[in-house]
Write a protein that holds these residues in place. Structure first.
Motif, PDB file in Angstrom:
ATOM      1  N   ARG A   1      -1.154  10.449   5.635  1.00 38.29           N
ATOM      2  CA  ARG A   1      -0.919   9.575   6.779  1.00 38.29           C
ATOM      3  C   ARG A   1      -2.208   8.991   7.347  1.00 38.29           C
ATOM      4  O   ARG A   1      -2.283   7.790   7.657  1.00 38.29           O
ATOM      5  CB  ARG A   1      -0.175  10.346   7.879  1.00 38.29           C
ATOM      6  CG  ARG A   1       0.155   9.493   9.097  1.00 38.29           C
ATOM      7  CD  ARG A   1       0.957  10.309  10.108  1.00 38.29           C
ATOM      8  NE  ARG A   1       1.268   9.511  11.295  1.00 38.29           N
ATOM      9  CZ  ARG A   1       1.942   9.972  12.340  1.00 38.29           C
ATOM     10  NH1 ARG A   1       2.404  11.227  12.330  1.00 38.29           N
ATOM     11  NH2 ARG A   1       2.162   9.189  13.370  1.00 38.29           N
TER      12      ARG A   1
ATOM     13  N   ASP B   1      -1.678   5.267  -4.419  1.00 37.59           N
ATOM     14  CA  ASP B   1      -2.262   6.601  -4.572  1.00 37.59           C
ATOM     15  C   ASP B   1      -1.656   7.227  -5.824  1.00 37.59           C
ATOM     16  O   ASP B   1      -0.472   7.044  -6.117  1.00 37.59           O
ATOM     17  CB  ASP B   1      -1.942   7.444  -3.336  1.00 37.59           C
ATOM     18  CG  ASP B   1      -2.560   8.818  -3.407  1.00 37.59           C
ATOM     19  OD1 ASP B   1      -3.632   8.960  -4.019  1.00 37.59           O
ATOM     20  OD2 ASP B   1      -1.958   9.762  -2.862  1.00 37.59           O
TER      21      ASP B   1
ATOM     22  N   ALA C   1       2.885  -0.924   4.291  1.00 38.72           N
ATOM     23  CA  ALA C   1       2.437   0.418   3.934  1.00 38.72           C
ATOM     24  C   ALA C   1       3.633   1.360   3.831  1.00 38.72           C
ATOM     25  O   ALA C   1       4.499   1.375   4.712  1.00 38.72           O
ATOM     26  CB  ALA C   1       1.433   0.934   4.961  1.00 38.72           C
TER      27      ALA C   1
ATOM     28  N   LEU D   1       0.849  -1.191   0.000  1.00 38.04           N
ATOM     29  CA  LEU D   1       0.000   0.000   0.000  1.00 38.04           C
ATOM     30  C   LEU D   1       0.882   1.237   0.000  1.00 38.04           C
ATOM     31  O   LEU D   1       1.737   1.383   0.883  1.00 38.04           O
ATOM     32  CB  LEU D   1      -0.905  -0.007   1.235  1.00 38.04           C
ATOM     33  CG  LEU D   1      -1.625   1.296   1.584  1.00 38.04           C
ATOM     34  CD1 LEU D   1      -2.622   1.669   0.500  1.00 38.04           C
ATOM     35  CD2 LEU D   1      -2.322   1.186   2.944  1.00 38.04           C
ATOM     36  N   ALA D   2       0.716   2.123  -0.987  1.00 35.87           N
ATOM     37  CA  ALA D   2       1.473   3.374  -1.045  1.00 35.87           C
ATOM     38  C   ALA D   2       0.498   4.538  -1.044  1.00 35.87           C
ATOM     39  O   ALA D   2      -0.274   4.710  -1.984  1.00 35.87           O
ATOM     40  CB  ALA D   2       2.347   3.406  -2.296  1.00 35.87           C
ATOM     41  N   GLU D   3       0.536   5.334   0.000  1.00 39.05           N
ATOM     42  CA  GLU D   3      -0.394   6.470   0.179  1.00 39.05           C
ATOM     43  C   GLU D   3       0.308   7.517   1.026  1.00 39.05           C
ATOM     44  O   GLU D   3       0.770   7.221   2.135  1.00 39.05           O
ATOM     45  CB  GLU D   3      -1.670   5.989   0.856  1.00 39.05           C
ATOM     46  CG  GLU D   3      -2.576   7.068   1.405  1.00 39.05           C
ATOM     47  CD  GLU D   3      -3.105   8.006   0.330  1.00 39.05           C
ATOM     48  OE1 GLU D   3      -2.735   9.199   0.377  1.00 39.05           O
ATOM     49  OE2 GLU D   3      -3.857   7.544  -0.543  1.00 39.05           O
ATOM     50  N   ASP D   4       0.426   8.760   0.506  1.00 46.94           N
ATOM     51  CA  ASP D   4       1.182   9.775   1.229  1.00 46.94           C
ATOM     52  C   ASP D   4       0.381  10.435   2.348  1.00 46.94           C
ATOM     53  O   ASP D   4       0.961  11.010   3.263  1.00 46.94           O
ATOM     54  CB  ASP D   4       1.715  10.841   0.264  1.00 46.94           C
ATOM     55  CG  ASP D   4       0.598  11.661  -0.368  1.00 46.94           C
ATOM     56  OD1 ASP D   4      -0.413  11.063  -0.760  1.00 46.94           O
ATOM     57  OD2 ASP D   4       0.748  12.890  -0.480  1.00 46.94           O
TER      58      ASP D   4
ATOM     59  N   ALA E   1       4.959   5.531   2.226  1.00 46.85           N
ATOM     60  CA  ALA E   1       4.409   6.884   2.106  1.00 46.85           C
ATOM     61  C   ALA E   1       4.650   7.550   0.763  1.00 46.85           C
ATOM     62  O   ALA E   1       4.119   8.641   0.525  1.00 46.85           O
ATOM     63  CB  ALA E   1       4.983   7.767   3.221  1.00 46.85           C
TER      64      ALA E   1
ATOM     65  N   ARG F   1      -3.590   6.413   4.966  1.00 42.00           N
ATOM     66  CA  ARG F   1      -2.704   5.234   4.954  1.00 42.00           C
ATOM     67  C   ARG F   1      -2.927   4.364   6.185  1.00 42.00           C
ATOM     68  O   ARG F   1      -3.083   3.139   6.071  1.00 42.00           O
ATOM     69  CB  ARG F   1      -1.244   5.681   4.876  1.00 42.00           C
ATOM     70  CG  ARG F   1      -0.269   4.501   4.750  1.00 42.00           C
ATOM     71  CD  ARG F   1       1.161   4.988   4.506  1.00 42.00           C
ATOM     72  NE  ARG F   1       1.725   5.695   5.645  1.00 42.00           N
ATOM     73  CZ  ARG F   1       1.946   7.001   5.693  1.00 42.00           C
ATOM     74  NH1 ARG F   1       1.630   7.770   4.655  1.00 42.00           N
ATOM     75  NH2 ARG F   1       2.477   7.562   6.773  1.00 42.00           N
ATOM     76  N   HIS F   2      -2.965   4.978   7.347  1.00 41.38           N
ATOM     77  CA  HIS F   2      -3.141   4.204   8.577  1.00 41.38           C
ATOM     78  C   HIS F   2      -4.529   3.556   8.637  1.00 41.38           C
ATOM     79  O   HIS F   2      -4.667   2.402   9.062  1.00 41.38           O
ATOM     80  CB  HIS F   2      -2.924   5.098   9.799  1.00 41.38           C
ATOM     81  CG  HIS F   2      -1.486   5.450  10.011  1.00 41.38           C
ATOM     82  ND1 HIS F   2      -1.043   6.275  11.017  1.00 41.38           N
ATOM     83  CD2 HIS F   2      -0.361   5.078   9.344  1.00 41.38           C
ATOM     84  CE1 HIS F   2       0.265   6.405  10.970  1.00 41.38           C
ATOM     85  NE2 HIS F   2       0.698   5.692   9.957  1.00 41.38           N
TER      86      HIS F   2
ATOM     87  N   GLU G   1      -4.556   0.687   6.098  1.00 39.97           N
ATOM     88  CA  GLU G   1      -3.708  -0.418   6.574  1.00 39.97           C
ATOM     89  C   GLU G   1      -4.428  -1.227   7.649  1.00 39.97           C
ATOM     90  O   GLU G   1      -4.426  -2.465   7.623  1.00 39.97           O
ATOM     91  CB  GLU G   1      -2.391   0.127   7.117  1.00 39.97           C
ATOM     92  CG  GLU G   1      -1.438  -0.968   7.591  1.00 39.97           C
ATOM     93  CD  GLU G   1      -0.136  -0.407   8.136  1.00 39.97           C
ATOM     94  OE1 GLU G   1       0.789  -1.204   8.382  1.00 39.97           O
ATOM     95  OE2 GLU G   1      -0.044   0.832   8.334  1.00 39.97           O
TER      96      GLU G   1
END
Length: 231
Positions: free
Chosen positions: A8, A49, A27, A3-6, A29, A11-12, A15
């Motif tokens: 936060r 993302d 995960a 999982l790539a998501e800037d 960033a 993302r959390h 995840e």
């Protein structure tokens, strides 16, 4: 899963939700970390993302595809224009979800991607018994060879597309099939969230299947797709 998501918070939250759903999630960033992790430990599926610092999700897709990596990729994007979605698919993504999204839609699209790319089960030893000719589910009986279908003792008059759609739902009775999977299996192309084509054909089938006093067979799962079951 990678999982790539800037963002936060997103993302959390993703995840945690994906972990609770049973996925083993790594995960990161940004796109640089995503590429490095994909090279170190190739995942079964990527969730990227689009707009990330450094290397964005589209460039991650392009790099992996140029390397011959065919791992399924689901894009997360706040971009809603058709051209933006086309750019993601042209970069090599397999599907996309537009922000803000329902996490259940993410789950459904991931299940669909993994079903399409899962290797076939090992062949079982041949059995002497004659295979079942009919597809049976929820009071339906379908004969794919003759392209005939019955609900109880009543034969249904179905067009080719109606028959194929009903057969797909019957073979997956009790399983929610998302719109993208149905479009891909029946039409060979996902017409996108704005298309009413699938809803129209489901309406045709319901009118031919349902009778007063009989339970409805095809159910809408809002925001996801359809499931065949007898309630």
């Amino acid at each position: 899963m990678l999982l790539a998501e800037d963002d936060r918070a997103i993302r959390h939250a993703l995840e945690r939700a994906l972990t609770l759903e049973g996925y083993q999630v790594t995960a990161v960033a940004d796109g640089v970390e995503a590429l490095a992790q994909a090279h170190r430990t190739p995942p079964d599926v990527l969730v990227l993302d689009v707009m990330m610092p450094g290397i964005d999700g589209l460039q991650v897709c392009r790099v992996l595809r140029a390397e011959g990596d065919r791992t399924p990729i689901l894009m997360l994007t706040a971009l809603v224009e058709t051209a933006d979605r086309i750019a993601g698919l042209d970069a090599g993504a397999d599907d996309y979800v537009v922000k803000p999204f329902d996490v259940e839609e993410v789950f459904a699209r991931l299940r669909a991607l993994l079903r399409r790319t899962s290797p076939p089960a090992p062949a079982e030893p041949a059995k002497p018994a004659t295979p079942e000719r009919y597809v049976r589910a929820a009071g339906l009986r379908m004969d794919p060879q003759a392209r005939r279908a019955w609900r109880g003792e009543r034969e249904l008059e179905l067009t080719r597309t109606e028959f194929e759609l009903l057969e797909l739902l019957a073979r997956n009775a009790g399983i929610v099939l998302d719109h993208s999977t149905i479009y891909d299996r029946i039409w060979g192309y996902d017409f996108g969230p704005g298309s009413k084509n699938l809803a129209v054909y489901v309406g045709y089938l319901r009118r031919k299947l349902d009778q007063p006093g009989a339970p409805q067979l095809i159910h809408t799962v809002r925001g996801v797709g359809y499931v065949l079951r007898e309630d």
